[in-house]
Design a protein around this motif. Structure first.
Motif, PDB file in Angstrom:
ATOM      1  N   ALA A 254      -4.301  35.219   9.710  1.00  0.00           N
ATOM      2  CA  ALA A 254      -5.216  36.142   9.010  1.00  0.00           C
ATOM      3  C   ALA A 254      -4.569  37.514   8.856  1.00  0.00           C
TER       4      ALA A 254
ATOM      5  N   LEU B  21     -12.853  35.094  -3.453  1.00  0.00           N
ATOM      6  CA  LEU B  21     -11.817  34.595  -2.542  1.00  0.00           C
ATOM      7  C   LEU B  21     -12.058  35.102  -1.119  1.00  0.00           C
ATOM      8  N   GLY B  22     -12.519  36.359  -1.019  1.00  0.00           N
ATOM      9  CA  GLY B  22     -12.827  36.932   0.297  1.00  0.00           C
ATOM     10  C   GLY B  22     -13.938  36.147   0.976  1.00  0.00           C
ATOM     11  N   SER B  25     -12.580  32.851   2.191  1.00  0.00           N
ATOM     12  CA  SER B  25     -11.761  33.059   3.388  1.00  0.00           C
ATOM     13  C   SER B  25     -12.649  33.345   4.602  1.00  0.00           C
ATOM     14  N   LEU B  28     -14.223  30.236   5.926  1.00  0.00           N
ATOM     15  CA  LEU B  28     -13.312  29.427   6.739  1.00  0.00           C
ATOM     16  C   LEU B  28     -13.200  29.993   8.150  1.00  0.00           C
ATOM     17  N   TYR B  29     -13.103  31.324   8.236  1.00  0.00           N
ATOM     18  CA  TYR B  29     -12.966  31.931   9.569  1.00  0.00           C
ATOM     19  C   TYR B  29     -14.266  31.816  10.373  1.00  0.00           C
ATOM     20  N   PHE B  64      -6.146  27.000   5.344  1.00  0.00           N
ATOM     21  CA  PHE B  64      -6.310  28.437   5.588  1.00  0.00           C
ATOM     22  C   PHE B  64      -5.253  29.230   4.833  1.00  0.00           C
ATOM     23  N   CYS B  65      -4.023  28.724   4.841  1.00  0.00           N
ATOM     24  CA  CYS B  65      -2.931  29.463   4.205  1.00  0.00           C
ATOM     25  C   CYS B  65      -3.179  29.603   2.695  1.00  0.00           C
ATOM     26  N   VAL B  67      -6.126  29.348   0.962  1.00  0.00           N
ATOM     27  CA  VAL B  67      -7.313  30.157   0.620  1.00  0.00           C
ATOM     28  C   VAL B  67      -7.111  31.627   1.020  1.00  0.00           C
ATOM     29  N   HIS B  68      -6.715  31.853   2.255  1.00  0.00           N
ATOM     30  CA  HIS B  68      -6.567  33.237   2.728  1.00  0.00           C
ATOM     31  C   HIS B  68      -5.388  33.923   2.028  1.00  0.00           C
ATOM     32  N   PHE B  71      -6.543  35.119  -1.255  1.00  0.00           N
ATOM     33  CA  PHE B  71      -7.400  36.307  -1.086  1.00  0.00           C
ATOM     34  C   PHE B  71      -6.555  37.559  -0.814  1.00  0.00           C
ATOM     35  N   THR B  72      -5.612  37.470   0.122  1.00  0.00           N
ATOM     36  CA  THR B  72      -4.845  38.680   0.470  1.00  0.00           C
ATOM     37  C   THR B  72      -4.027  39.172  -0.723  1.00  0.00           C
TER      38      THR B  72
END
Lengths: 468, 86
Positions: A254, B21-22, B25, B28-29, B64-65, B67-68, B71-72
């Motif tokens: 993250a 996207l945020g 993400s 998921l978290y 995670f990679c 999707v996140h 977003f980033t």
């Protein structure tokens, strides 16, 4: 056998892991490495056993390697065949490294693996950090970056001259055949280091450059394929033994994915030698940090006399302090470079825009009676149309300024265009991204049109898309 | 192409994409947080010989990679962080 215990994940631990991931990601984006040489020791400092830190790091790294390899393959930098073959040999190295780790854990417990990982980190960072520091200082003194070899070194020539029947494979990146028996030990050593401290690139990249003769850019890009292949396998092997703490991996991911963006952008604003000096400083600080934990591990193993509690606390404190300083130093250097660079860029763009302004008359000038009869730049004919391409940079702003001036002088029509690259990426990302890019380009073209609207004939401004 | 410097980068469309996207993400978290007790159990199950459970970390990491990561990238672009134009 001592049972591996995952750490309790409190809000504070999660926040620290996120920050460590963020700074580790920034450092990794800035210096172009995986960043695990910062993350593995940092996780260990939080109390994560060495073997879990290595396994969890590997699990957070392989998807990033896949994305990186995919992106760099677009630019023709990746030799997929070489990466996959080296990756398979690296897999064997990872498996061997994992077995060594499991063997040490069974024989000496968690303190044994912690000592082993710390020792390897100290040795590897000492060697690599020393070389990088020497390179960086040399470049700073103006000795210039190490030139890529125009001629192949004797080692590369020898490797390529080897002909072992039945083992030769042709690689496009080298335009040569290399024996699998040469690639096997290189891949194995890369995987062994990755399976031990989660950083394989310290062996893989130099090996491909100096032994196989690949250019630095292709070597670092091909390393991403190796990192993906061995990362998938390594994570799976470690997961079979229950060593991957995916909670830690994802919290680090993250922060890391934010950090990588900033670090990568930061590199575009600084000189190469600064990147190397920052990299070397962080490596050496991490080395010093890990060094202070070693007496405690030796004491736990009974190799040296048991240390008083106060001494252990002091040594751990110094180690944590050095690591924290390394992380803060890296973050400050990168953020400072980014802030300073972006500010200078904005000023340069503002200056370019300001110098363009006089080209557009603010006070109406006496209009020429016949526009087409204005002065001409060419003695051979009458220039009726100008075409200028612009991507919005300050350099193209200068071209646009000149084009507006010339078009005014000739009473000619000015056409402005911008080009958007499209292709597989956009097919994957979807239309909205492309539309967004087109909106940005169109907005820029409208700005140019506004600049030119001072009496001359501003022609159509358009965007074009194409697969490069 | 280098993106032209323009406030259009912060268009409503860009804001919506960033927020979507945020949200994905964050979801998921949140899921990770809710499963934080179960995940070490899965690791223990893999250790006991249930090989398929060893695939869980790989799948989780990949999802995670993607999707996140999306977003980033979008978030930094929205903030106007961009590489130097050469």
């Amino acid at each position: 056998m001592e049972h591996i215990q995952f750490i309790d994940l409190t809000a504070t631990t999660a926040l620290v892991l996120f920050l460590v991931g963020f700074v580790g990601g920034m450092v990794s984006g800035f210096i172009g490495s995986g960043g695990a040489f910062v993350l593995t020791p940092a996780m260990m400092s939080l109390g994560v056993p060495g073997v879990v830190a290595v396994a969890s790091n590997m699990a957070h790294k392989f998807p990033k390697a896949l994305v990186g390899a995919y992106k760099r393959n677009k630019y023709g930098q990746v030799d997929i065949k070489l990466g996959v073959i080296m990756g398979i040999f690296a897999e064997a190295g990872v498996l061997f490294g994992k077995q060594v780790m499991v063997g040490i854990r069974e024989a000496f417990g968690v303190a044994g693996t912690d000592l082993y990982v710390s020792f390897v980190i100290v040795v590897v960072l000492g060697i690599v950090g020393g070389f990088v520091l020497r390179d960086g200082l040399g470049e700073r003194r103006g000795e210039g970056a190490q030139q890529e070899l125009k001629e192949l070194s004797p080692v590369v020539r020898w490797v390529r001259s080897l002909h072992i029947p039945g083992t030769m494979v042709y690689f496009r990146s080298m335009d040569a055949k290399v024996s699998l028996l040469v690639l096997a030990p290189l891949g194995f050593a890369t995987g062994l280091l990755a399976g031990t401290i989660a950083v394989g690139g310290f062996i893989g990249v130099p090996a491909m450059m100096y032994i196989l003769g690949l250019p630095a850019l292709k070597a670092s890009a091909t390393e991403l394929v190796i990192a993906f292949v061995m990362g998938v396998g390594g994570s799976f092997f470690y997961a079979l033994d229950g060593f991957v703490d995916i909670r830690l991996s994802m919290i680090i991911l993250a922060g890391s994915l934010f950090g990588i963006q900033i670090g990568t952008i930061g590199t575009t604003y600084v000189k190469d030698y600064l990147v190397k000096l920052v990299m070397a400083t962080i490596m050496l600080l991490v080395l010093v940090s890990r060094f202070f934990y070693i007496p405690d591990y030796l004491s736990e193993l009974g190799t040296i006399e048991s240390l008083p509690e106060a001494t252990v606390r002091t040594l751990d404190g110094i180690g944590e302090g050095a690591l924290a300083f390394a992380l803060v130093f890296g973050a400050v250097m990168i953020l400072q470079a980014l802030y300073k660079g972006m500010r200078e860029q904005r000023l340069a763009e503002a200056a370019a825009a300001a110098s363009a302004a006089p080209a557009v008359p603010t006070v109406p000038e006496p209009a020429p009676t016949v526009v087409a009869a204005g002065p001409q730049l060419s003695p051979l004919g009458h220039l009726e149309r100008f075409l200028v391409a612009s991507d919005g940079s300050e350099f193209s702003a200068a071209a646009v300024r000149e084009a507006i001036g010339m078009a005014k002088e000739c009473g000619a029509e000015l056409r402005v265009m911008s080009l958007l690259a499209t292709g597989v990426d956009y097919a994957v990302l979807g239309d909205p991204i492309l539309m967004q890019e087109m909106e940005l380009a169109q907005a820029h073209l409208d700005e140019v049109k506004g600049q030119a609207a001072g009496g001359d004939r501003a022609g159509p401004a358009g965007t074009a898309t194409g697969d490069p | 192409m280098s993106a032209p410097s323009s406030p259009a980068r912060r268009s409503p469309r860009a804001l919506i994409v960033t927020l979507a996207l945020g949200a994905a993400s964050a979801a998921l978290y949140l899921l990770l947080y809710l499963s934080s007790d179960m995940l070490p159990e899965l690791s223990a199950t893999a250790r006991r010989g249930e090989t398929l459970y060893a695939l869980v970390p790989l799948v989780v990491a990949m999802v995670f990679c993607v999707v996140h990561g999306a977003f980033t990238g979008q978030f930094c672009a929205f903030l106007g962080l961009r590489a130097k134009k050469k």
